[in-house]
Scaffold this motif. Structure first.
Motif, PDB file in Angstrom:
ATOM      1  N   PHE A  37      -8.093   3.434  10.145  1.00 56.18           N
ATOM      2  CA  PHE A  37      -8.158   2.949   8.760  1.00 56.18           C
ATOM      3  C   PHE A  37      -8.820   3.987   7.848  1.00 56.18           C
ATOM      4  O   PHE A  37      -8.420   4.162   6.699  1.00 56.18           O
ATOM      5  CB  PHE A  37      -8.921   1.622   8.685  1.00 56.18           C
ATOM      6  N   LEU A  38      -9.830   4.678   8.388  1.00 64.08           N
ATOM      7  CA  LEU A  38     -10.543   5.679   7.588  1.00 64.08           C
ATOM      8  C   LEU A  38      -9.578   6.757   7.076  1.00 64.08           C
ATOM      9  O   LEU A  38      -9.690   7.212   5.937  1.00 64.08           O
ATOM     10  CB  LEU A  38     -11.650   6.325   8.441  1.00 64.08           C
ATOM     11  N   MET A  39      -8.607   7.133   7.919  1.00 64.34           N
ATOM     12  CA  MET A  39      -7.662   8.182   7.517  1.00 64.34           C
ATOM     13  C   MET A  39      -6.928   7.800   6.222  1.00 64.34           C
ATOM     14  O   MET A  39      -6.783   8.609   5.313  1.00 64.34           O
ATOM     15  CB  MET A  39      -6.629   8.419   8.631  1.00 64.34           C
ATOM     16  N   ALA A  40      -6.463   6.550   6.164  1.00 64.59           N
ATOM     17  CA  ALA A  40      -5.713   6.124   4.971  1.00 64.59           C
ATOM     18  C   ALA A  40      -6.640   5.937   3.778  1.00 64.59           C
ATOM     19  O   ALA A  40      -6.346   6.389   2.666  1.00 64.59           O
ATOM     20  CB  ALA A  40      -4.979   4.822   5.262  1.00 64.59           C
ATOM     21  N   PHE A  41      -7.775   5.265   4.008  1.00 63.15           N
ATOM     22  CA  PHE A  41      -8.620   4.884   2.873  1.00 63.15           C
ATOM     23  C   PHE A  41      -9.424   6.078   2.342  1.00 63.15           C
ATOM     24  O   PHE A  41      -9.665   6.174   1.143  1.00 63.15           O
ATOM     25  CB  PHE A  41      -9.545   3.728   3.268  1.00 63.15           C
ATOM     26  N   TYR A  48      -0.302  13.875   1.602  1.00 67.54           N
ATOM     27  CA  TYR A  48      -1.674  13.509   1.979  1.00 67.54           C
ATOM     28  C   TYR A  48      -1.782  12.012   2.231  1.00 67.54           C
ATOM     29  O   TYR A  48      -2.291  11.565   3.262  1.00 67.54           O
ATOM     30  CB  TYR A  48      -2.649  13.899   0.858  1.00 67.54           C
ATOM     31  N   THR A  49      -1.328  11.220   1.258  1.00 67.00           N
ATOM     32  CA  THR A  49      -1.526   9.777   1.354  1.00 67.00           C
ATOM     33  C   THR A  49      -0.618   9.164   2.417  1.00 67.00           C
ATOM     34  O   THR A  49      -1.011   8.235   3.113  1.00 67.00           O
ATOM     35  CB  THR A  49      -1.297   9.091  -0.012  1.00 67.00           C
ATOM     36  N   PHE A  50       0.576   9.718   2.589  1.00 67.32           N
ATOM     37  CA  PHE A  50       1.500   9.164   3.573  1.00 67.32           C
ATOM     38  C   PHE A  50       1.027   9.469   4.997  1.00 67.32           C
ATOM     39  O   PHE A  50       1.029   8.594   5.871  1.00 67.32           O
ATOM     40  CB  PHE A  50       2.915   9.723   3.343  1.00 67.32           C
ATOM     41  N   MET A  51       0.608  10.708   5.228  1.00 62.52           N
ATOM     42  CA  MET A  51       0.130  11.078   6.563  1.00 62.52           C
ATOM     43  C   MET A  51      -1.100  10.243   6.935  1.00 62.52           C
ATOM     44  O   MET A  51      -1.254   9.815   8.072  1.00 62.52           O
ATOM     45  CB  MET A  51      -0.243  12.571   6.626  1.00 62.52           C
ATOM     46  N   GLY A  52      -1.968  10.027   5.945  1.00 62.87           N
ATOM     47  CA  GLY A  52      -3.166   9.228   6.215  1.00 62.87           C
ATOM     48  C   GLY A  52      -2.823   7.814   6.651  1.00 62.87           C
ATOM     49  O   GLY A  52      -3.523   7.206   7.469  1.00 62.87           O
ATOM     50  N   SER A  53      -1.725   7.293   6.125  1.00 61.50           N
ATOM     51  CA  SER A  53      -1.391   5.886   6.381  1.00 61.50           C
ATOM     52  C   SER A  53      -0.695   5.647   7.720  1.00 61.50           C
ATOM     53  O   SER A  53      -0.617   4.506   8.173  1.00 61.50           O
ATOM     54  CB  SER A  53      -0.489   5.354   5.271  1.00 61.50           C
ATOM     55  N   LEU A  54      -0.174   6.703   8.346  1.00 59.49           N
ATOM     56  CA  LEU A  54       0.582   6.486   9.583  1.00 59.49           C
ATOM     57  C   LEU A  54      -0.291   5.908  10.691  1.00 59.49           C
ATOM     58  O   LEU A  54       0.116   5.002  11.419  1.00 59.49           O
ATOM     59  CB  LEU A  54       1.226   7.803  10.042  1.00 59.49           C
ATOM     60  N   LEU A  55      -1.524   6.412  10.808  1.00 58.56           N
ATOM     61  CA  LEU A  55      -2.440   5.876  11.825  1.00 58.56           C
ATOM     62  C   LEU A  55      -2.773   4.413  11.546  1.00 58.56           C
ATOM     63  O   LEU A  55      -2.966   3.626  12.466  1.00 58.56           O
ATOM     64  CB  LEU A  55      -3.725   6.708  11.874  1.00 58.56           C
ATOM     65  N   THR A  56      -2.835   4.087  10.251  1.00 58.87           N
ATOM     66  CA  THR A  56      -3.129   2.698   9.877  1.00 58.87           C
ATOM     67  C   THR A  56      -2.064   1.756  10.412  1.00 58.87           C
ATOM     68  O   THR A  56      -2.380   0.658  10.888  1.00 58.87           O
ATOM     69  CB  THR A  56      -3.210   2.579   8.343  1.00 58.87           C
ATOM     70  N   LEU A  57      -0.812   2.178  10.347  1.00 58.12           N
ATOM     71  CA  LEU A  57       0.271   1.328  10.855  1.00 58.12           C
ATOM     72  C   LEU A  57       0.089   1.070  12.355  1.00 58.12           C
ATOM     73  O   LEU A  57       0.276  -0.055  12.834  1.00 58.12           O
ATOM     74  CB  LEU A  57       1.633   1.991  10.592  1.00 58.12           C
ATOM     75  N   ILE A  58      -0.316   2.109  13.096  1.00 55.25           N
ATOM     76  CA  ILE A  58      -0.550   1.943  14.537  1.00 55.25           C
ATOM     77  C   ILE A  58      -1.686   0.946  14.756  1.00 55.25           C
ATOM     78  O   ILE A  58      -1.606   0.065  15.621  1.00 55.25           O
ATOM     79  CB  ILE A  58      -0.873   3.314  15.176  1.00 55.25           C
ATOM     80  N   PHE A  87       0.837  -1.208   0.000  1.00 50.43           N
ATOM     81  CA  PHE A  87       0.000   0.000   0.000  1.00 50.43           C
ATOM     82  C   PHE A  87       0.868   1.253   0.000  1.00 50.43           C
ATOM     83  O   PHE A  87       0.621   2.218  -0.736  1.00 50.43           O
ATOM     84  CB  PHE A  87      -0.906  -0.026   1.244  1.00 50.43           C
ATOM     85  N   GLU A  88       1.928   1.241   0.816  1.00 50.29           N
ATOM     86  CA  GLU A  88       2.820   2.396   0.900  1.00 50.29           C
ATOM     87  C   GLU A  88       3.776   2.459  -0.290  1.00 50.29           C
ATOM     88  O   GLU A  88       4.100   3.538  -0.783  1.00 50.29           O
ATOM     89  CB  GLU A  88       3.637   2.338   2.204  1.00 50.29           C
ATOM     90  N   ALA A  89       4.220   1.286  -0.740  1.00 49.58           N
ATOM     91  CA  ALA A  89       5.214   1.251  -1.829  1.00 49.58           C
ATOM     92  C   ALA A  89       4.650   1.831  -3.127  1.00 49.58           C
ATOM     93  O   ALA A  89       5.404   2.343  -3.959  1.00 49.58           O
ATOM     94  CB  ALA A  89       5.704  -0.175  -2.051  1.00 49.58           C
ATOM     95  N   THR A  90       3.321   1.775  -3.306  1.00 49.21           N
ATOM     96  CA  THR A  90       2.736   2.327  -4.541  1.00 49.21           C
ATOM     97  C   THR A  90       2.982   3.835  -4.653  1.00 49.21           C
ATOM     98  O   THR A  90       2.939   4.387  -5.750  1.00 49.21           O
ATOM     99  CB  THR A  90       1.203   2.097  -4.595  1.00 49.21           C
ATOM    100  N   LEU A  91       3.246   4.491  -3.514  1.00 45.88           N
ATOM    101  CA  LEU A  91       3.458   5.943  -3.543  1.00 45.88           C
ATOM    102  C   LEU A  91       4.715   6.315  -4.339  1.00 45.88           C
ATOM    103  O   LEU A  91       4.761   7.356  -4.990  1.00 45.88           O
ATOM    104  CB  LEU A  91       3.613   6.492  -2.119  1.00 45.88           C
ATOM    105  N   ILE A  92       5.733   5.439  -4.276  1.00 47.69           N
ATOM    106  CA  ILE A  92       7.039   5.829  -4.822  1.00 47.69           C
ATOM    107  C   ILE A  92       6.993   5.976  -6.347  1.00 47.69           C
ATOM    108  O   ILE A  92       7.325   7.042  -6.871  1.00 47.69           O
ATOM    109  CB  ILE A  92       8.145   4.843  -4.366  1.00 47.69           C
ATOM    110  N   PRO A  93       6.543   4.936  -7.097  1.00 45.49           N
ATOM    111  CA  PRO A  93       6.510   5.131  -8.561  1.00 45.49           C
ATOM    112  C   PRO A  93       5.563   6.259  -8.977  1.00 45.49           C
ATOM    113  O   PRO A  93       5.867   7.016  -9.898  1.00 45.49           O
ATOM    114  CB  PRO A  93       6.023   3.777  -9.108  1.00 45.49           C
ATOM    115  N   MET A  94       4.420   6.389  -8.276  1.00 44.18           N
ATOM    116  CA  MET A  94       3.469   7.439  -8.657  1.00 44.18           C
ATOM    117  C   MET A  94       4.063   8.823  -8.405  1.00 44.18           C
ATOM    118  O   MET A  94       3.863   9.751  -9.204  1.00 44.18           O
ATOM    119  CB  MET A  94       2.157   7.266  -7.879  1.00 44.18           C
ATOM    120  N   PHE A  95       4.794   8.955  -7.315  1.00 42.43           N
ATOM    121  CA  PHE A  95       5.475  10.223  -6.986  1.00 42.43           C
ATOM    122  C   PHE A  95       6.445  10.595  -8.110  1.00 42.43           C
ATOM    123  O   PHE A  95       6.510  11.740  -8.558  1.00 42.43           O
ATOM    124  CB  PHE A  95       6.217  10.046  -5.659  1.00 42.43           C
ATOM    125  N   ILE A  96       7.184   9.586  -8.596  1.00 38.62           N
ATOM    126  CA  ILE A  96       8.149   9.811  -9.690  1.00 38.62           C
ATOM    127  C   ILE A  96       7.410  10.170 -10.981  1.00 38.62           C
ATOM    128  O   ILE A  96       7.791  11.096 -11.700  1.00 38.62           O
ATOM    129  CB  ILE A  96       9.032   8.555  -9.883  1.00 38.62           C
TER     130      ILE A  96
END
Length: 500
Positions: free
Chosen positions: A220-224, A175-185, A146-155
């Motif tokens: 989960f809502l934050m990320a999705f 936006y997408t990275f900050m949303g995902s941090l709570l998901t990791l917790i 889920f997080e790794a998809t950010l890298i190619p899209m960012f490029i």
């Protein structure tokens, strides 16, 4: 939940083949050998699509639980598994992702002339990573993809985008990275709560009290919600679309937004069912705001890409609405809408790309009378615009109709408000077509336009066939969803609160 270990690693091939081809393209591709790089990328995309075909040809519509399962120890100390599988909820997104990647490679054939290897390689890797999200059944593996998809899209946005690309790329990433941090917790919390398991299906059975469920649901809502993107965290999407190259917009709209919708089905609803019911009114209100307010915002856009970007947010509002009215036809409609949106929005961005390649403008005011010079293109554009506003016999109608039907069963007024989207969709889609395609030739640049070449006709033609096929015969899509959706709703209807 029964799951059978697969004898053949179709899912691993679907995930890793495009990533391996992406690395090869990056390694051997040179701008001096751009033709070779393009051919290699197309071979990679087609070969990567092949292992996804048995997934829907051999899928059992009556089996419960995940199919094509692959399981191996990954990091044994923490009980992290390499655990893949699909059910009806994720089945169609795997071939859709691989197929859209082929279209994107073809769409860039003559357009991208510099750094061809980086462009193609990024898309191939992104394809594999996104498929990984749809097939991962281990929580940490899911998070990794889920997080790794950010890298190619960012490029893709940051290197190949428009003049404001760096701003758009950073906004998308933050936006997408900050949303995902709570998901990791939340993932770590569930790991500890279930005695050290990252197995998503084990999490589904976890007994959580109401406070735990609400906090996990919000995490989960934050990320999705950012990924979908739901109102009010949607503002990154129009910027990303406007700046991204055509291929980036196609993948963003057709696949990437679906990662958020899929996350609700795989995590939020089954892990926190009581919280899902408790917070459903909030999600329904936000979904209706997306459907109506964002539809109105789309109507005043001057840039074609921005208009279609806002229309994507409105259509994804239908998806979240369908999921949180908790009836079978609504949830199925939401998933069908996600698949259809993959075809239709992808095609609309390709159409805009075709015009942009010729005139280097996306401003609606710069066009007019395109049908006089590009009749084949005009036919496709009108078809996709009709599908975008939910015309019967197109794929756009099926999902929206099912969601409205489910919403009316849930609450008449909710259904009525959702149905206004059909009017708004028709308004902004057809208004854009009227100003761009029809009327007298607007200026000398339009007078010099040439109609679709074979490559462009092929990619729009394939998407047109799929859009009409799904509109006329949605049974293969809806039949494969039935068991998984029924299982999900049954699971969500039973309280997970611990008995005192």
């Amino acid at each position: 939940m029964q799951s059978t270990i697969s004898s053949y690693p179709y899912l691993s091939l679907s995930v890793w083949l495009p990533i391996i081809f992406g690395v090869i393209v990056l390694a051997v591709g040179r701008d001096s050998k751009a033709g070779f790089t393009r051919v290699l990328s197309l071979i990679g995309a087609v070969v990567s699509f092949l292992p996804t075909i048995p997934l829907f040809t051999q899928f059992s519509n009556t089996a419960h639980g995940p199919q094509f399962v692959e399981k191996a120890a990954w990091i044994e100390r923490f009980n992290i598994q390499y655990y893949l599988g699909i059910d009806g909820l994720s089945l169609w997104f795997v071939p859709l992702t691989a197929f859209i990647t082929i279209i994107v490679v073809i769409s860039a054939w003559q357009v991208i002339e510099e750094r061809v290897a980086q462009y193609m390689g990024s898309f191939l890797m992104l394809s594999g990573l996104m498929i990984g999200v749809f097939v991962a059944l281990d929580g940490l593996l899911f998070y990794f993809f889920f997080e790794a998809t950010l890298i190619p899209m960012f490029i893709i946005i940051g290197v190949f985008g428009g003049p404001n690309r760096v701003y758009a790329a950073f906004k998308f990433f933050l936006y997408t990275f900050m949303g995902s941090l709570l998901t990791l917790i939340a993932i770590i919390y569930l790991y500890n709560k279930t005695g050290g398991s990252f197995d998503i299906l084990t999490w589904h059975a976890a007994k959580l009290d109401m406070t735990e469920q609400v906090l996990i649901f919000i995490a989960f809502l934050m990320a999705f919600a950012v990924k979908v993107p739901m109102f009010p965290v949607h503002t990154w999407l129009p910027d990303a679309h406007v700046e991204a190259p055509t291929g980036g917009s196609v993948v963003l709209a057709a696949i990437m937004l679906k990662l958020g919708g899929y996350g609700f089905l795989r995590f939020s609803l089954p892990i926190a069912p009581d919280a899902s019911h408790y917070l459903a009114p909030l999600i329904i209100v936000l979904s209706l705001i997306a459907v109506i307010y964002i539809g109105l915002v789309a109507m005043v856009q001057k840039d074609m890409k921005k208009l279609v970007a806002y229309s994507s947010i409105a259509h994804m509002g239908f998806v979240t609405l369908g999921f949180f009215i908790f009836n079978e036809i609504g949830v199925q409609g939401g998933i069908v809408q996600m698949i259809s949106h993959g075809f239709v929005s992808g095609a609309m961005f390709l159409c805009i790309g075709v015009l942009y390649d010729r005139m280097h403008s996306r401003e609606i005011a710069d066009y007019g009378g395109v049908v006089n010079r590009m009749p084949k293109f005009a036919a496709f554009s009108v078809l996709f615009a009709m599908a975008n506003c939910g015309l019967p016999a197109t794929s756009g109608f099926v999902g929206e109709f099912m969601v409205i039907l489910g919403a009316v069963q849930f609450n008449f007024w909710t259904g009525l408000l959702a149905a206004t989207a059909l009017i708004l969709g028709a308004a902004y889609s057809l208004w854009m077509v009227k100003r761009v395609i029809f009327g007298k030739i607007g200026n000398k640049h339009v007078a010099e336009l040439t109609d679709l070449n074979g490559r462009e006709f092929f990619m729009l033609g394939v998407l047109a066939i799929l859009t009409i096929y799904m509109g006329l015969y949605p049974a293969p899509f809806t039949d494969s969803l039935q068991v998984s959706v029924a299982d999900l709703l049954q699971h969500v209807s039973v309280s997970k609160l611990p008995m005192h």
